[in-house]
Design a protein around this motif. Sequence first.
Motif, PDB file in Angstrom:
ATOM      1  N   PHE A   1      -9.372   0.874   5.066  1.00 35.35           N
ATOM      2  CA  PHE A   1      -8.685   2.132   4.768  1.00 35.35           C
ATOM      3  C   PHE A   1      -9.401   3.334   5.374  1.00 35.35           C
ATOM      4  CE2 PHE A   1      -7.730  -0.796   1.302  1.00 35.35           C
ATOM      5  CZ  PHE A   1      -6.378  -0.601   1.057  1.00 35.35           C
TER       6      PHE A   1
ATOM      7  N   VAL B   1     -13.872   1.030   4.125  1.00 39.02           N
ATOM      8  CA  VAL B   1     -13.506   2.399   4.473  1.00 39.02           C
ATOM      9  C   VAL B   1     -14.079   2.682   5.852  1.00 39.02           C
ATOM     10  CG1 VAL B   1     -13.815   4.839   3.921  1.00 39.02           C
ATOM     11  CG2 VAL B   1     -13.358   3.191   2.099  1.00 39.02           C
TER      12      VAL B   1
ATOM     13  N   ILE C   1       0.839  -1.210   0.000  1.00 35.92           N
ATOM     14  CA  ILE C   1       0.000   0.000   0.000  1.00 35.92           C
ATOM     15  C   ILE C   1       0.868   1.252   0.000  1.00 35.92           C
ATOM     16  CG2 ILE C   1      -1.790   1.274   1.226  1.00 35.92           C
ATOM     17  CD1 ILE C   1      -2.665  -1.407  -0.078  1.00 35.92           C
TER      18      ILE C   1
ATOM     19  N   LEU D   1      -9.273   6.409   0.242  1.00 39.57           N
ATOM     20  CA  LEU D   1      -9.297   5.329  -0.740  1.00 39.57           C
ATOM     21  C   LEU D   1     -10.334   5.617  -1.817  1.00 39.57           C
ATOM     22  CD1 LEU D   1      -8.462   2.339  -1.536  1.00 39.57           C
ATOM     23  CD2 LEU D   1     -10.499   1.631  -0.252  1.00 39.57           C
TER      24      LEU D   1
ATOM     25  N   THR E   1      -3.727   7.967   1.257  1.00 41.59           N
ATOM     26  CA  THR E   1      -4.546   6.840   1.702  1.00 41.59           C
ATOM     27  C   THR E   1      -3.820   6.083   2.813  1.00 41.59           C
ATOM     28  OG1 THR E   1      -5.484   6.591  -0.512  1.00 41.59           O
ATOM     29  CG2 THR E   1      -5.715   4.726   0.992  1.00 41.59           C
TER      30      THR E   1
ATOM     31  N   ILE F   1     -14.728   3.507  -5.647  1.00 42.38           N
ATOM     32  CA  ILE F   1     -13.290   3.224  -5.689  1.00 42.38           C
ATOM     33  C   ILE F   1     -12.896   3.013  -7.138  1.00 42.38           C
ATOM     34  CG2 ILE F   1     -11.410   1.762  -4.847  1.00 42.38           C
ATOM     35  CD1 ILE F   1     -13.317   0.761  -2.661  1.00 42.38           C
TER      36      ILE F   1
ATOM     37  N   VAL G   1      -7.471   1.092  -8.965  1.00 40.00           N
ATOM     38  CA  VAL G   1      -7.004   0.908  -7.590  1.00 40.00           C
ATOM     39  C   VAL G   1      -7.363  -0.487  -7.091  1.00 40.00           C
ATOM     40  CG1 VAL G   1      -7.334   1.672  -5.197  1.00 40.00           C
ATOM     41  CG2 VAL G   1      -7.044   3.359  -7.020  1.00 40.00           C
TER      42      VAL G   1
ATOM     43  N   LEU H   1      -3.598   5.216  -6.682  1.00 43.26           N
ATOM     44  CA  LEU H   1      -3.920   5.279  -5.267  1.00 43.26           C
ATOM     45  C   LEU H   1      -3.484   6.620  -4.690  1.00 43.26           C
ATOM     46  CD1 LEU H   1      -5.010   3.639  -2.809  1.00 43.26           C
ATOM     47  CD2 LEU H   1      -2.622   2.995  -2.353  1.00 43.26           C
TER      48      LEU H   1
ATOM     49  N   PHE I   1     -12.710  -4.390   0.292  1.00 41.22           N
ATOM     50  CA  PHE I   1     -12.231  -3.033   0.507  1.00 41.22           C
ATOM     51  C   PHE I   1     -13.194  -2.328   1.458  1.00 41.22           C
ATOM     52  CE2 PHE I   1     -10.360  -4.461  -3.375  1.00 41.22           C
ATOM     53  CZ  PHE I   1      -9.115  -3.853  -3.439  1.00 41.22           C
TER      54      PHE I   1
END
Length: 290
Positions: free
Chosen positions: A237, A276, A200, A241, A221, A250, A254, A217, A274
Amino acid sequence: TLTNIKQELEYVDKGINKNEIFLLDVNNYLARTSVALTSTDVTGKAKEILNTLITGSSGESKIPNGFRGVLPADTKILTVEYEDKILKINLSNEVMDVKEDMEEKVIEAIVYNLTSIDGVDKIMLFVDGNILTKLPKTGINLPTTLDRSYGINKNYDINNLYDLTKTTVYYIGEDSGNSYYVPVTKYVNGKDSDIVKVIIKELGSSPIYQTNLMSYLNANTTLNDYELVDNSLSLNFNELLLNEIDKKNILEEVIYTISLSMDNIYNDLESVSFLVNNEEIYKVNISDIK
């Protein structure tokens, strides 16, 4: 299901299986794309892929525009054997008829291409019946069995030769308006570094690895935490993100670069979620992006 992005330059034909393949792009990076294979068994697929990699071969017609194979013309596939997830490949000595700076590319291409076949974990490479343990021009020693830990498109971003962490990160390459994915094995200082966090960090680094390789990205982030349970990886994240915070969107690029990079470090990874700030935004099945 994640939509197959048009930029992957896939060779598509109904009724024919697609397989991941790594070919040289205009910048001499081994880039990820795919080709159609008619074979369904491991040895048949291996022969088809190797034939596609040979310059001037009958399989060269499968290669998308902008790419080329890495194996020299006149390379012959002598035998291919498969047992216990190991492919034994015996090629003629023309396979090493390349310039010094391309020797490792040949090995990288063979390893990454053949381990893209389901059921293949390792490669044993023979040249005219003798196992290849040293590259003839560079003198680089090779292990008797090769896997993806050998690396690809190697880059050394180090201050010293101690405490090294090696990981493979997928970036985006472009040529003539088309985009595709390029794995880069990076060597960085910090032996005990967390590989997931290193990936990352590298994808969010600015400036990026090279001007002709990109990452979408956001540099700010932050990966708050992550968890691997039953071959499913959850990445949590901060809100940066997201491409559009209000729409909780997103960028597909990414999702791909992170997911492909994670797949390279975990065996049998099935999905990447993923999140957030602990809320799941998207989940991708690895089988959908292979």
